[in-house]
Design a protein around this motif. Structure first.
Motif, PDB file in Angstrom:
ATOM      1  N   HIS A  91     -54.320 -40.851  19.969  1.00  0.00           N
ATOM      2  CA  HIS A  91     -54.885 -39.715  20.704  1.00  0.00           C
ATOM      3  C   HIS A  91     -54.377 -39.707  22.153  1.00  0.00           C
ATOM      4  N   HIS A  93     -55.834 -38.270  26.266  1.00  0.00           N
ATOM      5  CA  HIS A  93     -56.962 -37.739  27.039  1.00  0.00           C
ATOM      6  C   HIS A  93     -56.407 -36.926  28.199  1.00  0.00           C
ATOM      7  N   GLU A  97     -57.456 -43.216  31.302  1.00  0.00           N
ATOM      8  CA  GLU A  97     -58.491 -44.060  30.676  1.00  0.00           C
ATOM      9  C   GLU A  97     -58.395 -45.422  31.345  1.00  0.00           C
ATOM     10  N   HIS A 136     -51.838 -42.989  22.690  1.00  0.00           N
ATOM     11  CA  HIS A 136     -52.296 -44.371  22.552  1.00  0.00           C
ATOM     12  C   HIS A 136     -53.415 -44.460  21.534  1.00  0.00           C
TER      13      HIS A 136
HETATM   14 FE   FE2 Z   1     -58.271 -43.506  24.507  1.00  0.00          FE
END
Ligand code: FE2
Length: 173
Positions: A91, A93, A97, A136
């Protein structure tokens, strides 16, 4: 202590400076933080954040982050299997993160732009920042124990956007 695994070469790197420079060449930040006091295993969130305040505060000020909290996943965590399955799917973001590992360990798998894959095992003392939009996934295998500080401004930024590339399945145990 962090460990870098390069599947294409079947090579494991343990020298921190080498790990740091390899990751830096892909835009990924890894660092080491030290607590200013010895933490008990059952230290609460406030105590943990206080122990790392001298590292946290300058970082958050420099990069404009507003919030830090502590997550604790153990083999007894409810819905552990489902949680792990979500982490393990590749996925991205919309925000970075950022995790600091207080205890336990976790593996970040990175799907690089050149389609190679790198795995970084983070343990106590390791600070990791996954850049926004970087492909990642994450695993808790084999100990299913991680206590980590999360640094963020907006939880919306953590929503996983799954890629469905299938690359994770070639590597996940
Ligand atoms: Fe993540």
């Amino acid at each position: 202590m962090a460990k870098l695994f390069i599947p294409a070469k079947n090579e494991t790197v343990t020298d921190f400076k080498t790990i740091q420079s390899t990751l830096k060449s892909h835009g990924i930040m890894i660092d080491k933080w030290e607590a200013n006091t010895k933490l008990a295993d059952d230290a609460d969130q406030v105590t943990i954040l206080k122990a790392y305040e001298h590292e946290l505060k300058p970082f958050m000020t420099k990069y404009g982050f507003e919030t830090a909290d502590v997550i604790n996943v153990t083999p007894k965590t409810e819905n552990l299997k489902a949680i792990r399955e979500k982490f393990m799917k590749e996925h991205r973001h919309s925000d970075d993160e950022i995790r600091f590992f207080v205890d336990g360990e976790g593996i970040f798998w990175f799907h690089l732009d050149n389609d190679e894959v790198l795995a970084v095992t983070c343990q106590a003392g390791d600070f990791m920042s996954v850049p926004r939009n970087f492909r990642h996934w994450f695993d808790l295998h084999p100990n299913y124990f991680v206590k980590a500080i999360r640094i963020f401004s907006n939880i919306e930024g953590w929503v996983p956007h799954y890629t469905d590339s299938g690359v994770d399945q070639k590597y996940n145990p």
